[in-house]
Design an enzyme around this catalytic site. Sequence first.
Site, PDB file in Angstrom:
ATOM      1  N   ARG A 171      51.293  11.760  82.071  1.00  0.00           N
ATOM      2  CA  ARG A 171      52.385  12.228  82.927  1.00  0.00           C
ATOM      3  C   ARG A 171      53.632  12.451  82.093  1.00  0.00           C
ATOM      4  O   ARG A 171      54.042  11.568  81.344  1.00  0.00           O
ATOM      5  CB  ARG A 171      52.730  11.170  83.993  1.00  0.00           C
ATOM      6  CG  ARG A 171      51.677  10.957  85.005  1.00  0.00           C
ATOM      7  CD  ARG A 171      52.226  10.274  86.228  1.00  0.00           C
ATOM      8  NE  ARG A 171      53.016   9.071  85.975  1.00  0.00           N
ATOM      9  CZ  ARG A 171      53.605   8.372  86.928  1.00  0.00           C
ATOM     10  NH1 ARG A 171      53.528   8.763  88.183  1.00  0.00           N
ATOM     11  NH2 ARG A 171      54.280   7.289  86.653  1.00  0.00           N
ATOM     12  N   THR A 180      59.377  14.826  84.523  1.00  0.00           N
ATOM     13  CA  THR A 180      58.937  15.631  85.689  1.00  0.00           C
ATOM     14  C   THR A 180      57.829  14.929  86.482  1.00  0.00           C
ATOM     15  O   THR A 180      57.566  15.299  87.626  1.00  0.00           O
ATOM     16  CB  THR A 180      58.389  16.996  85.234  1.00  0.00           C
ATOM     17  OG1 THR A 180      57.196  16.758  84.450  1.00  0.00           O
ATOM     18  CG2 THR A 180      59.395  17.741  84.384  1.00  0.00           C
ATOM     19  N   ASP A 204      51.910  -0.442  84.276  1.00  0.00           N
ATOM     20  CA  ASP A 204      51.247   0.681  83.602  1.00  0.00           C
ATOM     21  C   ASP A 204      49.807   0.281  83.279  1.00  0.00           C
ATOM     22  O   ASP A 204      49.552  -0.575  82.425  1.00  0.00           O
ATOM     23  CB  ASP A 204      52.007   1.037  82.318  1.00  0.00           C
ATOM     24  CG  ASP A 204      51.467   2.309  81.682  1.00  0.00           C
ATOM     25  OD1 ASP A 204      52.242   3.253  81.476  1.00  0.00           O
ATOM     26  OD2 ASP A 204      50.242   2.362  81.383  1.00  0.00           O
ATOM     27  N   ASP A 241      48.573   0.734  79.558  1.00  0.00           N
ATOM     28  CA  ASP A 241      49.156  -0.261  78.643  1.00  0.00           C
ATOM     29  C   ASP A 241      48.535  -1.638  78.868  1.00  0.00           C
ATOM     30  O   ASP A 241      48.296  -2.387  77.906  1.00  0.00           O
ATOM     31  CB  ASP A 241      50.670  -0.347  78.858  1.00  0.00           C
ATOM     32  CG  ASP A 241      51.405   0.808  78.182  1.00  0.00           C
ATOM     33  OD1 ASP A 241      50.810   1.442  77.287  1.00  0.00           O
ATOM     34  OD2 ASP A 241      52.557   1.074  78.553  1.00  0.00           O
TER      35      ASP A 241
HETATM   36  C1  PRP Z   1      48.647   6.918  84.573  1.00  0.00           C
HETATM   37  C2  PRP Z   1      47.386   6.655  85.365  1.00  0.00           C
HETATM   38  C3  PRP Z   1      47.097   7.984  85.984  1.00  0.00           C
HETATM   39  C4  PRP Z   1      48.463   8.541  86.227  1.00  0.00           C
HETATM   40  C5  PRP Z   1      48.766   8.412  87.687  1.00  0.00           C
HETATM   41  O1  PRP Z   1      48.366   7.555  83.391  1.00  0.00           O
HETATM   42  O2  PRP Z   1      46.337   6.144  84.615  1.00  0.00           O
HETATM   43  O3  PRP Z   1      46.343   8.841  85.140  1.00  0.00           O
HETATM   44  O4  PRP Z   1      49.382   7.769  85.450  1.00  0.00           O
HETATM   45  O5  PRP Z   1      49.960   9.005  88.003  1.00  0.00           O
HETATM   46  P1  PRP Z   1      50.078  10.272  88.945  1.00  0.00           P
HETATM   47  O6  PRP Z   1      49.209  10.012  90.145  1.00  0.00           O
HETATM   48  O7  PRP Z   1      51.534  10.302  89.285  1.00  0.00           O
HETATM   49  O8  PRP Z   1      49.645  11.477  88.175  1.00  0.00           O
HETATM   50  P2  PRP Z   1      49.492   7.826  82.261  1.00  0.00           P
HETATM   51  O9  PRP Z   1      50.120   9.152  82.485  1.00  0.00           O
HETATM   52  O10 PRP Z   1      50.410   6.646  82.196  1.00  0.00           O
HETATM   53  O11 PRP Z   1      48.641   7.968  80.952  1.00  0.00           O
HETATM   54  P3  PRP Z   1      47.814   6.836  80.163  1.00  0.00           P
HETATM   55  O12 PRP Z   1      46.647   6.426  81.039  1.00  0.00           O
HETATM   56  O13 PRP Z   1      47.369   7.559  78.939  1.00  0.00           O
HETATM   57  O14 PRP Z   1      48.726   5.683  79.889  1.00  0.00           O
HETATM   58  N1  URA Z   2      50.590   5.025  86.324  1.00  0.00           N
HETATM   59  C1  URA Z   2      50.432   3.694  86.156  1.00  0.00           C
HETATM   60  O1  URA Z   2      49.765   3.247  85.233  1.00  0.00           O
HETATM   61  N2  URA Z   2      51.033   2.868  87.031  1.00  0.00           N
HETATM   62  C2  URA Z   2      51.760   3.327  88.071  1.00  0.00           C
HETATM   63  O2  URA Z   2      52.275   2.508  88.866  1.00  0.00           O
HETATM   64  C3  URA Z   2      51.912   4.720  88.215  1.00  0.00           C
HETATM   65  C4  URA Z   2      51.302   5.551  87.329  1.00  0.00           C
END
Ligand code: PRP
Ligand code: URA
Length: 209
Positions: free
Chosen positions: A104, A108, A200, A203
Site C-alpha cells: 500500500r 494514498t 501491521d 511486520d
Molecule cells: C497489508 C496487508 C494487506 C494490505 C491491506 O499489506 O497485508 O495486503 O495491507 O490493506 P488494504 O486492504 O487497505 O489494501 P502491506 O501493504 O502492509 O504490505 P506488506 O504485507 O508487504 O507489509
Molecule cells: N495492513 C495491516 O497489516 N494492518 C492493518 O491494520 C491495515 C493494513
Amino acid sequence: MSEPMIVSHPLLQHKISLLRDKSTGTKEFRDLVGEIATLLCYEATRDLPTEEVEIETPIAVAKTKVLAGRKLALVPILRAGLGMVDGMLSLIPAAKVGHIGLYRDETTLEPVEYYCKLPSDIAEREVIVLDPMLATGGSASDAVAQIKKHGAKHIKFIGLIAAPEGLKALHEAHPDVDIYVAQLDDKLNENGYIVPGLGDAGDRIFGTK
Ligand code: PRP
Ligand code: URA
C-alpha cells in the site's frame, strides 16, 4: 452472490485474541496465523464437490466420498498472505501456489503492484486468495482483478480480520467472490489501519519492526 461470512468459532476467537495482543512475539504470532488459516480453510472448503467411490477396507467394500471437480490454487498476497500458506496446505496439500506482490502506498493507501506469478492453469482452478488484513480492501480487490485477467472464474478470499470498509469494497468490486474472515472490526483509523486490529501483519509475521 453470497454475503461475506464471519466465521465465528470459539477456537478462532481465542486465537485472534492472542494475535491482537501486542506482547505476542514473532514466533507465536506466525504459528497462530497458520493455525487460524487452517481453521478458516476448513470452513471455506465446506462446499467442495465430492463423488462416490468404492474403497476396500480390511473388512468390506465401502461406498465413500472423495473430492471431485476443479483443482485448487492458493494465491497469497505478499507479504503477509505468505503466513497463511502452510496452514492452508496442511489441509489441501495438492493445491498449487501463485504469488501476487502488492504494497500500500503510505499516503494514498492505493495498492502498488510489484509481482505476479500464477499457476499456468489458473483459469481451470478454484482459487483462494489469502491475506490476513482486509483494511480499505484495495489490495484484495486488485489481486482478484489480476487473477480474473488470467481467466480464473471461481475465486474465494480468506482473511483474518476485516474492517467494514474493506469488506464492503471487496464485496462491491467482486460480488462473485465468496469472502471468509474470522473477525469484523470497528473501523479504519486515519492511517488506514484496522481498529482495534493487530497492527501491521507483515511486520509482526516477519519481525521487521
Ligand atoms: C497489508 C496487508 C494487506 C494490505 C491491506 O499489506 O497485508 O495486503 O495491507 O490493506 P488494504 O486492504 O487497505 O489494501 P502491506 O501493504 O502492509 O504490505 P506488506 O504485507 O508487504 O507489509
Ligand atoms: N495492513 C495491516 O497489516 N494492518 C492493518 O491494520 C491495515 C493494513
